[in-house]
Design a protein around this motif. Sequence first.
Motif, PDB file in Angstrom:
ATOM      1  N   GLY A  13       0.800  -1.216   0.000  1.00  0.00           N
ATOM      2  CA  GLY A  13       0.000   0.000   0.000  1.00  0.00           C
ATOM      3  C   GLY A  13       0.835   1.269   0.000  1.00  0.00           C
ATOM      4  O   GLY A  13       1.704   1.444   0.856  1.00  0.00           O
ATOM      5  N   ASN A  14       0.551   2.144  -0.957  1.00  0.00           N
ATOM      6  CA  ASN A  14       1.194   3.454  -1.031  1.00  0.00           C
ATOM      7  C   ASN A  14       0.253   4.478  -0.400  1.00  0.00           C
ATOM      8  O   ASN A  14      -0.831   4.741  -0.917  1.00  0.00           O
ATOM      9  CB  ASN A  14       1.483   3.807  -2.490  1.00  0.00           C
ATOM     10  CG  ASN A  14       2.231   5.123  -2.648  1.00  0.00           C
ATOM     11  OD1 ASN A  14       1.918   6.113  -2.003  1.00  0.00           O
ATOM     12  ND2 ASN A  14       3.217   5.141  -3.528  1.00  0.00           N
ATOM     13  N   SER A  15       0.680   5.056   0.700  1.00  0.00           N
ATOM     14  CA  SER A  15      -0.178   5.989   1.440  1.00  0.00           C
ATOM     15  C   SER A  15      -0.481   7.260   0.675  1.00  0.00           C
ATOM     16  O   SER A  15      -1.403   8.004   1.043  1.00  0.00           O
ATOM     17  CB  SER A  15       0.492   6.352   2.773  1.00  0.00           C
ATOM     18  OG  SER A  15       0.731   5.210   3.559  1.00  0.00           O
ATOM     19  N   PHE A  16       0.271   7.555  -0.390  1.00  0.00           N
ATOM     20  CA  PHE A  16       0.150   8.842  -1.073  1.00  0.00           C
ATOM     21  C   PHE A  16      -0.424   8.705  -2.488  1.00  0.00           C
ATOM     22  O   PHE A  16      -0.457   9.683  -3.236  1.00  0.00           O
ATOM     23  CB  PHE A  16       1.515   9.519  -1.100  1.00  0.00           C
ATOM     24  CG  PHE A  16       2.181   9.484   0.245  1.00  0.00           C
ATOM     25  CD1 PHE A  16       1.684  10.237   1.291  1.00  0.00           C
ATOM     26  CD2 PHE A  16       3.258   8.641   0.484  1.00  0.00           C
ATOM     27  CE1 PHE A  16       2.263  10.176   2.549  1.00  0.00           C
ATOM     28  CE2 PHE A  16       3.842   8.583   1.731  1.00  0.00           C
ATOM     29  CZ  PHE A  16       3.344   9.345   2.779  1.00  0.00           C
ATOM     30  N   ASP A 468      11.469  12.766  -3.127  1.00  0.00           N
ATOM     31  CA  ASP A 468      11.597  13.622  -1.951  1.00  0.00           C
ATOM     32  C   ASP A 468      10.594  13.198  -0.872  1.00  0.00           C
ATOM     33  O   ASP A 468       9.436  13.633  -0.869  1.00  0.00           O
ATOM     34  CB  ASP A 468      11.380  15.087  -2.344  1.00  0.00           C
ATOM     35  CG  ASP A 468      11.622  16.040  -1.180  1.00  0.00           C
ATOM     36  OD1 ASP A 468      12.015  15.570  -0.086  1.00  0.00           O
ATOM     37  OD2 ASP A 468      11.409  17.254  -1.364  1.00  0.00           O
ATOM     38  N   LEU A 469      11.039  12.376   0.061  1.00  0.00           N
ATOM     39  CA  LEU A 469      10.150  11.889   1.112  1.00  0.00           C
ATOM     40  C   LEU A 469       9.755  12.997   2.080  1.00  0.00           C
ATOM     41  O   LEU A 469       8.679  12.953   2.688  1.00  0.00           O
ATOM     42  CB  LEU A 469      10.825  10.750   1.878  1.00  0.00           C
ATOM     43  CG  LEU A 469      11.214   9.513   1.063  1.00  0.00           C
ATOM     44  CD1 LEU A 469      11.855   8.475   1.973  1.00  0.00           C
ATOM     45  CD2 LEU A 469      10.010   8.933   0.345  1.00  0.00           C
ATOM     46  N   LEU A 470      10.604  13.995   2.232  1.00  0.00           N
ATOM     47  CA  LEU A 470      10.307  15.070   3.180  1.00  0.00           C
ATOM     48  C   LEU A 470       9.139  15.934   2.721  1.00  0.00           C
ATOM     49  O   LEU A 470       8.534  16.656   3.513  1.00  0.00           O
ATOM     50  CB  LEU A 470      11.547  15.939   3.389  1.00  0.00           C
ATOM     51  CG  LEU A 470      12.732  15.236   4.058  1.00  0.00           C
ATOM     52  CD1 LEU A 470      13.936  16.169   4.111  1.00  0.00           C
ATOM     53  CD2 LEU A 470      12.359  14.760   5.454  1.00  0.00           C
ATOM     54  N   ALA A 471       8.804  15.856   1.433  1.00  0.00           N
ATOM     55  CA  ALA A 471       7.696  16.653   0.910  1.00  0.00           C
ATOM     56  C   ALA A 471       6.350  15.948   1.052  1.00  0.00           C
ATOM     57  O   ALA A 471       5.312  16.549   0.754  1.00  0.00           O
ATOM     58  CB  ALA A 471       7.953  16.980  -0.568  1.00  0.00           C
ATOM     59  N   LEU A 472       6.348  14.695   1.487  1.00  0.00           N
ATOM     60  CA  LEU A 472       5.113  13.920   1.567  1.00  0.00           C
ATOM     61  C   LEU A 472       4.479  14.038   2.950  1.00  0.00           C
ATOM     62  O   LEU A 472       5.185  14.139   3.960  1.00  0.00           O
ATOM     63  CB  LEU A 472       5.403  12.454   1.235  1.00  0.00           C
ATOM     64  CG  LEU A 472       5.901  12.199  -0.192  1.00  0.00           C
ATOM     65  CD1 LEU A 472       6.333  10.749  -0.356  1.00  0.00           C
ATOM     66  CD2 LEU A 472       4.826  12.555  -1.216  1.00  0.00           C
ATOM     67  N   PRO A 473       3.139  14.003   3.023  1.00  0.00           N
ATOM     68  CA  PRO A 473       2.433  14.228   4.299  1.00  0.00           C
ATOM     69  C   PRO A 473       2.349  12.977   5.179  1.00  0.00           C
ATOM     70  O   PRO A 473       1.271  12.441   5.439  1.00  0.00           O
ATOM     71  CB  PRO A 473       1.048  14.686   3.833  1.00  0.00           C
ATOM     72  CG  PRO A 473       0.835  13.973   2.529  1.00  0.00           C
ATOM     73  CD  PRO A 473       2.190  13.930   1.871  1.00  0.00           C
ATOM     74  N   PHE A 474       3.485  12.500   5.657  1.00  0.00           N
ATOM     75  CA  PHE A 474       3.492  11.366   6.578  1.00  0.00           C
ATOM     76  C   PHE A 474       2.792  11.740   7.880  1.00  0.00           C
ATOM     77  O   PHE A 474       2.889  12.863   8.356  1.00  0.00           O
ATOM     78  CB  PHE A 474       4.928  10.941   6.881  1.00  0.00           C
ATOM     79  CG  PHE A 474       5.598  10.155   5.791  1.00  0.00           C
ATOM     80  CD1 PHE A 474       5.525   8.775   5.753  1.00  0.00           C
ATOM     81  CD2 PHE A 474       6.324  10.804   4.798  1.00  0.00           C
ATOM     82  CE1 PHE A 474       6.158   8.054   4.765  1.00  0.00           C
ATOM     83  CE2 PHE A 474       6.960  10.091   3.800  1.00  0.00           C
ATOM     84  CZ  PHE A 474       6.877   8.699   3.781  1.00  0.00           C
ATOM     85  N   ARG A 475       2.118  10.759   8.474  1.00  0.00           N
ATOM     86  CA  ARG A 475       1.501  10.940   9.777  1.00  0.00           C
ATOM     87  C   ARG A 475       2.100  10.016  10.836  1.00  0.00           C
ATOM     88  O   ARG A 475       2.134  10.347  12.012  1.00  0.00           O
ATOM     89  CB  ARG A 475      -0.013  10.694   9.700  1.00  0.00           C
ATOM     90  CG  ARG A 475      -0.765  11.719   8.862  1.00  0.00           C
ATOM     91  CD  ARG A 475      -2.263  11.438   8.855  1.00  0.00           C
ATOM     92  NE  ARG A 475      -2.575  10.141   8.263  1.00  0.00           N
ATOM     93  CZ  ARG A 475      -3.260   9.179   8.860  1.00  0.00           C
ATOM     94  NH1 ARG A 475      -3.701   9.354  10.094  1.00  0.00           N
ATOM     95  NH2 ARG A 475      -3.503   8.038   8.243  1.00  0.00           N
ATOM     96  N   ALA A 480      12.391  12.602  11.287  1.00  0.00           N
ATOM     97  CA  ALA A 480      13.818  12.272  11.461  1.00  0.00           C
ATOM     98  C   ALA A 480      14.188  10.949  10.801  1.00  0.00           C
ATOM     99  O   ALA A 480      15.354  10.683  10.544  1.00  0.00           O
ATOM    100  CB  ALA A 480      14.155  12.225  12.944  1.00  0.00           C
ATOM    101  N   TRP A 481      13.191  10.100  10.546  1.00  0.00           N
ATOM    102  CA  TRP A 481      13.457   8.799   9.924  1.00  0.00           C
ATOM    103  C   TRP A 481      13.559   8.909   8.403  1.00  0.00           C
ATOM    104  O   TRP A 481      14.053   8.002   7.752  1.00  0.00           O
ATOM    105  CB  TRP A 481      12.342   7.816  10.237  1.00  0.00           C
ATOM    106  CG  TRP A 481      12.296   7.327  11.639  1.00  0.00           C
ATOM    107  CD1 TRP A 481      12.811   7.938  12.755  1.00  0.00           C
ATOM    108  CD2 TRP A 481      11.681   6.128  12.090  1.00  0.00           C
ATOM    109  NE1 TRP A 481      12.544   7.192  13.866  1.00  0.00           N
ATOM    110  CE2 TRP A 481      11.845   6.072  13.498  1.00  0.00           C
ATOM    111  CE3 TRP A 481      10.991   5.109  11.453  1.00  0.00           C
ATOM    112  CZ2 TRP A 481      11.356   5.011  14.268  1.00  0.00           C
ATOM    113  CZ3 TRP A 481      10.491   4.053  12.216  1.00  0.00           C
ATOM    114  CH2 TRP A 481      10.681   4.005  13.619  1.00  0.00           C
ATOM    115  N   ARG A 482      13.033  10.000   7.826  1.00  0.00           N
ATOM    116  CA  ARG A 482      12.886  10.064   6.378  1.00  0.00           C
ATOM    117  C   ARG A 482      14.133  10.660   5.737  1.00  0.00           C
ATOM    118  O   ARG A 482      14.572  11.754   6.112  1.00  0.00           O
ATOM    119  CB  ARG A 482      11.655  10.910   6.019  1.00  0.00           C
ATOM    120  CG  ARG A 482      10.354  10.183   6.300  1.00  0.00           C
ATOM    121  CD  ARG A 482       9.171  11.082   6.006  1.00  0.00           C
ATOM    122  NE  ARG A 482       8.707  11.757   7.203  1.00  0.00           N
ATOM    123  CZ  ARG A 482       8.145  12.960   7.223  1.00  0.00           C
ATOM    124  NH1 ARG A 482       8.043  13.643   6.105  1.00  0.00           N
ATOM    125  NH2 ARG A 482       7.717  13.482   8.338  1.00  0.00           N
TER     126      ARG A 482
END
Length: 484
Positions: A13-16, A468-475, A480-482
Amino acid sequence: MPHIAVARLWFEGNSFAPEPTPLSAFQGREWVAGPEALERYRGTATELGAVDAFLAERPAWTATILRCTAAQPGGPMSDEAYDTWIAEVESGLKAGHFDGVYLSLHGACLTESDPEADLTTIRRVRALIGPRVKLVASFDFHGNISPQVVGLLDGASVYRTYPHVDMDKAALRALRQLERGLAGGAVHGAIAKLPVVLHSFHMRDAEGPMAEVWAEAWAAEQTPILDASLFGGFAWGDTPTAGPSAMVWAEEHAPARALARRLVGEIEARRGRFAVTLPTPEKALQTALAAPPGLVALLDPADNPLSGGAADTPGLLRVLMEAQLDVECVYCFLHDPEAVMAAQQAGLGGAFSRDLAGRTTTDFGPPVPFSGTVEALTNGRFLNTGPMEHGAPVDLGATAMLRAGKLRVVVTSRKEAAVDPAFFALHGIDLDRVRLLANKAKNHFRAAFASRCSAIVECDTPGPAALDLLALPFRHVPEAWREG
């Protein structure tokens, strides 16, 4: 005479991604149970092919094949799809009396409401069968695995190749652990995790940093170590258990725990080598056209279907259209059932004028105007001839191939990655006559095509699997992990 149950839920599953993955996506790709499941995959390099081969060598064993399903990676699995699948599996487990259970899972499944669906599945199955029935599983290398699974399973194994050409071998290793457990063999599991999310570009098994760690794991597989497996993780799965891991099964707990920690340490020591930068599609096109003679692949990993892409982003297509190429180019592919229907209405050789890409969302760019002709129409069905899932059936739904000058574009009714030679043969594409193969793909493409291409060039475009993982809206994954 052991009696086992088999069930399968293979989904990443891709969250984005712009849309959830509905029940119909699973029913359209793989939705089988009973003897039909083994008959369909007999002789194939798949998990169910491995189950069939395992049972054929053990005539005293019997198996009940419960619901087995898979879908191409995409947006989170709909709750309806998961609930439908797990209800069938639980019903089958309640109805039978089993000595053991084998689960074919992915490790990066998430649903609309559950970011740890694989863990949920294992918990629910264990709750039904109780502590005495042996339970094993196989996983994809890209699993975001929870350390809790080792307390619920009696063994497991993971794909050891990337591109994944050993799905059947991973299943056989898990089934042999099940056999060992049923014979009374002791087994203890351990998982160690690294708190970072890494890109998988440099995780191939043939070369690079992960190949070196794999070699360490295989060398360690001697008594008391039974299985040493690695997970690279799936960067676009927003889950609390994201990131790389090592999973070890051994006759004693202390060696399992020590090796898992050592292998994770080996990944950590190579952390900087997993970083990647990619050129823009314009620069990548220039590099591709300047490559040595022969077929050159220009890959768009940000919309790779096998990373959960929608096969719908317009970035690379727009660059190719604007370039007005003077060499034969094939663009694979766009998932666009409406475009296929329009091509069917136009008929072979008919005029086709329609916007392409940006169908599901314009978040990654507006659609691209396209005017050309319909060059091919197909039913979309073929058998894989390459090393990934060799021999397995594929159904793209109806497809069409469109031409505008030197550029041909394949559009499909279903989303299935174009990583097998049979995909191109289906459309009458002679790759010996093609200079540029533009594909929504990444590493899995290399399994069948690395030796065929004079160069493989990747580019960075906007998409659900963007660099660019830092641009994605992780919840769920800490910033710090990205590693963006």
